[in-house]
Design a protein around this motif. Sequence first.
Motif, mmCIF file in Angstrom:
data_model
loop_
_atom_site.group_PDB
_atom_site.id
_atom_site.type_symbol
_atom_site.label_atom_id
_atom_site.label_comp_id
_atom_site.label_asym_id
_atom_site.label_seq_id
_atom_site.Cartn_x
_atom_site.Cartn_y
_atom_site.Cartn_z
ATOM 1 N N ILE A 24 0.892 -1.246 -0.146
ATOM 2 C CA ILE A 24 0.084 -0.036 -0.043
ATOM 3 C C ILE A 24 0.927 1.344 0.096
ATOM 4 O O ILE A 24 0.435 2.280 -0.696
ATOM 5 N N GLY A 25 1.899 1.311 0.671
ATOM 6 C CA GLY A 25 2.773 2.277 0.775
ATOM 7 C C GLY A 25 3.436 2.628 -0.423
ATOM 8 O O GLY A 25 3.568 3.851 -1.221
ATOM 9 N N ILE A 26 3.789 1.728 -1.211
ATOM 10 C CA ILE A 26 4.426 1.838 -2.716
ATOM 11 C C ILE A 26 3.537 2.263 -3.495
ATOM 12 O O ILE A 26 3.526 3.119 -4.452
ATOM 13 N N TRP A 27 2.488 1.640 -3.564
ATOM 14 C CA TRP A 27 1.192 2.154 -4.352
ATOM 15 C C TRP A 27 0.863 3.454 -4.286
ATOM 16 O O TRP A 27 0.728 4.240 -5.199
ATOM 17 N N ILE A 28 0.913 3.946 -2.789
ATOM 18 C CA ILE A 28 0.494 5.559 -2.523
ATOM 19 C C ILE A 28 1.335 6.247 -3.333
ATOM 20 O O ILE A 28 1.461 7.343 -3.680
ATOM 21 N N TRP A 29 2.775 6.088 -3.012
ATOM 22 C CA TRP A 29 3.888 6.516 -3.550
ATOM 23 C C TRP A 29 3.901 6.980 -5.068
ATOM 24 O O TRP A 29 4.227 7.847 -5.520
ATOM 25 N N ALA A 30 3.691 5.516 -5.577
ATOM 26 C CA ALA A 30 3.709 5.768 -7.208
ATOM 27 C C ALA A 30 2.550 6.724 -7.895
ATOM 28 O O ALA A 30 2.797 7.033 -8.689
ATOM 29 N N TRP A 31 1.485 6.644 -6.795
ATOM 30 C CA TRP A 31 0.210 7.436 -7.426
ATOM 31 C C TRP A 31 0.323 9.022 -6.970
ATOM 32 O O TRP A 31 -0.654 9.627 -7.355
ATOM 33 N N ARG A 32 1.461 9.459 -6.406
ATOM 34 C CA ARG A 32 1.463 10.962 -6.047
ATOM 35 C C ARG A 32 1.659 11.635 -7.338
ATOM 36 O O ARG A 32 2.134 11.242 -8.445
ATOM 37 N N LYS A 33 1.039 12.858 -7.231
ATOM 38 C CA LYS A 33 0.888 13.722 -8.607
ATOM 39 C C LYS A 33 2.258 14.331 -9.001
ATOM 40 O O LYS A 33 2.493 14.385 -10.094
ATOM 41 N N ARG A 34 3.237 14.400 -8.196
ATOM 42 C CA ARG A 34 4.710 14.841 -8.730
ATOM 43 C C ARG A 34 5.526 13.876 -9.399
ATOM 44 O O ARG A 34 6.469 14.209 -10.020
ATOM 45 N N HIS A 35 4.858 12.586 -9.308
ATOM 46 C CA HIS A 35 5.604 11.479 -10.080
ATOM 47 C C HIS A 35 4.747 11.458 -11.577
ATOM 48 O O HIS A 35 5.441 10.688 -12.539
ATOM 49 N N LYS A 36 3.724 11.977 -11.950
ATOM 50 C CA LYS A 36 2.980 11.925 -13.206
ATOM 51 C C LYS A 36 3.831 12.199 -14.469
ATOM 52 O O LYS A 36 3.733 11.406 -15.399
ATOM 53 N N PRO A 37 4.526 13.274 -14.245
ATOM 54 C CA PRO A 37 5.453 13.661 -15.411
ATOM 55 C C PRO A 37 6.399 12.866 -15.863
ATOM 56 O O PRO A 37 6.736 12.328 -17.004
ATOM 57 N N THR A 38 7.174 12.397 -14.989
ATOM 58 C CA THR A 38 8.155 11.149 -15.138
ATOM 59 C C THR A 38 7.559 9.805 -15.681
ATOM 60 O O THR A 38 8.116 9.312 -16.670
ATOM 61 N N PHE A 39 6.439 9.548 -15.044
ATOM 62 C CA PHE A 39 5.822 8.185 -15.708
ATOM 63 C C PHE A 39 5.246 8.297 -16.960
ATOM 64 O O PHE A 39 5.501 7.542 -17.697
ATOM 65 N N ASN A 40 4.812 9.649 -17.326
ATOM 66 C CA ASN A 40 4.225 9.943 -18.781
ATOM 67 C C ASN A 40 5.451 9.794 -19.563
ATOM 68 O O ASN A 40 5.414 9.299 -20.754
ATOM 69 N N ARG A 41 6.484 10.484 -19.108
ATOM 70 C CA ARG A 41 7.800 10.371 -20.075
ATOM 71 C C ARG A 41 8.317 9.005 -20.422
ATOM 72 O O ARG A 41 8.594 8.547 -21.425
ATOM 73 N N MET A 42 8.389 8.304 -19.187
ATOM 74 C CA MET A 42 8.828 6.937 -19.383
ATOM 75 C C MET A 42 7.626 6.050 -20.243
ATOM 76 O O MET A 42 8.282 5.218 -20.901
ATOM 77 N N ALA A 43 6.478 6.236 -20.239
ATOM 78 C CA ALA A 43 5.423 5.615 -21.131
ATOM 79 C C ALA A 43 5.789 5.816 -22.417
ATOM 80 O O ALA A 43 5.342 5.064 -23.180
ATOM 81 N N ARG A 44 6.099 7.074 -22.959
ATOM 82 C CA ARG A 44 6.472 7.398 -24.189
ATOM 83 C C ARG A 44 7.722 7.044 -24.857
ATOM 84 O O ARG A 44 7.814 7.061 -26.121
ATOM 85 N N LEU A 45 8.766 6.438 -24.181
ATOM 86 C CA LEU A 45 9.787 5.918 -24.523
ATOM 87 C C LEU A 45 10.007 4.961 -25.529
ATOM 88 O O LEU A 45 10.620 4.918 -26.635
ATOM 89 N N PRO A 46 9.102 4.231 -25.525
ATOM 90 C CA PRO A 46 9.031 2.719 -26.374
ATOM 91 C C PRO A 46 8.653 3.129 -27.824
ATOM 92 O O PRO A 46 8.943 2.902 -28.992
ATOM 93 N N LEU A 47 7.908 4.352 -27.805
ATOM 94 C CA LEU A 47 7.295 5.040 -29.104
ATOM 95 C C LEU A 47 8.189 6.125 -29.789
ATOM 96 O O LEU A 47 7.873 6.244 -31.031
#
Length: 62
Positions: A24-47
Motif C-alpha cells: 500500500i505504501g509503494i502504491w501510494i508513493w507511485a500515484w502521487r501527483k509529482r510522479h506523473k510527469p516522470t511516468f508519462n515520459r517513461m511511457a512514451r519512451l518505446p514510441l
Amino acid sequence: MTPMNPIWGYIAGGFILLMMFSFIGIWIWAWRKRHKPTFNRMARLPLEDEPDTEADTKENRP
C-alpha cells in the motif's frame, strides 16, 4: 507427529501485515501527483524513434 507451535501463526500474520502495508505504501508513493510527469515520459519512451546520429551508429556496430 507434533503439533505446530502457535507462535508461527502470529509470525505469519505479522509478515502478511508487513507485506500488505509495504504494498500500500509503494502504491501510494507511485500515484502521487509529482510522479506523473516522470511516468508519462517513461511511457512514451518505446514510441520514440532512435536518434540517427553518426556517433550512435558507430557505437552499435560490432
